[in-house]
Design a protein around this motif. Structure first.
Motif, short mmCIF file in Angstrom:
data_model
loop_
_atom_site.label_atom_id
_atom_site.label_comp_id
_atom_site.label_asym_id
_atom_site.label_seq_id
_atom_site.Cartn_x
_atom_site.Cartn_y
_atom_site.Cartn_z
N ASP A 146 0.81 -1.23 0.00
CA ASP A 146 0.00 0.00 0.00
C ASP A 146 0.84 1.27 0.00
O ASP A 146 0.37 2.33 0.43
N PHE A 147 2.08 1.18 -0.50
CA PHE A 147 2.95 2.35 -0.54
C PHE A 147 3.10 2.96 0.87
O PHE A 147 3.23 4.18 1.04
N ARG A 148 3.10 2.13 1.89
CA ARG A 148 3.25 2.61 3.27
C ARG A 148 4.72 2.48 3.67
O ARG A 148 5.28 1.40 3.68
N PHE A 149 5.32 3.64 3.99
CA PHE A 149 6.74 3.62 4.36
C PHE A 149 7.12 4.89 5.08
O PHE A 149 6.45 5.93 4.96
N ALA A 150 8.20 4.80 5.86
CA ALA A 150 8.86 5.97 6.41
C ALA A 150 9.96 6.40 5.45
O ALA A 150 10.30 5.69 4.51
N LEU A 151 10.54 7.56 5.70
CA LEU A 151 11.55 8.09 4.78
C LEU A 151 12.72 7.12 4.57
O LEU A 151 13.11 6.88 3.42
N PRO A 152 13.31 6.52 5.62
CA PRO A 152 14.41 5.58 5.36
C PRO A 152 13.98 4.38 4.51
O PRO A 152 14.79 3.86 3.72
N ASP A 153 12.73 3.96 4.64
CA ASP A 153 12.25 2.83 3.83
C ASP A 153 12.29 3.16 2.35
O ASP A 153 12.77 2.36 1.53
N VAL A 154 11.76 4.32 1.99
CA VAL A 154 11.67 4.64 0.56
C VAL A 154 13.05 4.93 -0.02
O VAL A 154 13.33 4.60 -1.19
N VAL A 155 13.95 5.49 0.77
CA VAL A 155 15.32 5.69 0.29
C VAL A 155 15.97 4.34 0.03
O VAL A 155 16.58 4.11 -1.02
#
Length: 260
Positions: A146-155
């Motif tokens: 579901d495109f659920r992430f914190a900033l470190p996750d997406v990096v």
């Protein structure tokens, strides 16, 4: 708790991509993952791709809009890598059977004519390194549910990079007002969103400068011939089988993406 390392995280994300199986954010299991370590995961992930025969052909920026930055609690965009395997020839449909839950966003794209290295790069010096400006579309495909992430996750996940499409017509940057360059986003012929280049860090040239300066902090530079996708101008829209998504720009032409 699993003992996470940068290598283990890179392998987990590549495995999710290969199996088309989304997963929970890394930070659910690795709460101490910070931004610096996340970029190390990203670099290891791309090293795996290069080791498998892919070639780095550019970078992309994420979180280039002020609203996105405020939502994620940051004051600057993030950077990620593009490889030749991600480049989708114009007119070729998006291979949905290779992706998890792809979405498309329109972007202004630079093709570099010479090397661009920070620190101290400004929008003006960044544009001086540009050979041509194109319209483009980026297909993002987070490996997280579901495109659920914190900033470190997406990096760590290489900013959800999946596929990119470059408009066929390149325009010299001289004389272009990129902040005012407008885009209409259409789905099956119906306009669903619009924006100007000002949505991208105030001006896409500012995003290019930020990318060069951010990479310099890691002793890296933007190389001649590289593509730089400067960030989504509008919200991303899902791409499904048969759906036709077109981004029409004022002076940069148009680009169409179709799901198949």
């Amino acid at each position: 708790m699993t003992d996470w390392t940068t290598d283990r995280a890179a392998d987990a994300l590549l495995d999710a991509e290969a199996r088309r199986a989304d997963r929970g954010p890394l930070t659910d299991e690795w709460p101490d993952l910070d931004l610096r370590t996340a970029y190390e995961v990203q670099d290891r992930l791309v090293s795996r791709r290069v080791g498998a025969g892919e070639e780095v052909v550019g970078v992309k920026l994420g979180l280039t809009s002020r609203a996105e930055q405020q939502r994620m609690g940051v004051d600057a965009p993030l950077t990620a890598w593009l490889t030749d395997a991600m480049v989708l020839p114009a007119g070729e449909p998006v291979p949905l059977d290779e992706l998890i839950h792809p979405r498309v966003e329109p972007e202004i794209v630079f093709v570099l004519g010479r090397r661009l290295r920070g620190p101290g790069v400004t929008a003006a010096t960044a544009l001086a390194a540009v050979e041509s400006v194109h319209c483009g579309a980026e297909v993002i495909d987070s490996r997280y549910t579901d495109f659920r992430f914190a900033l470190p996750d997406v990096v760590a996940d290489n900013a959800s990079a999946a596929r990119v499409v470059l408009g066929s017509t390149g325009v010299p940057p001289a004389g272009l007002d990129l902040a005012l360059e407008a885009c209409l986003l259409q789905v099956d012929g119906e306009v669903v969103d619009s924006a100007t280049g000002a949505a991208v860090q105030g001006n896409p040239a500012e995003a290019l400068a930020l990318a060069a300066n951010a990479l310099a902090e890691r002793d890296l530079a933007l190389e001649p011939g590289w593509l730089v996708f400067t960030g989504g101008m509008t919200d991303a829209v899902p791409v499904t089988s048969g759906k036709q998504i077109t981004a029409e720009f004022t002076r940069l032409g148009s680009v169409t993406v179709t799901g198949s």
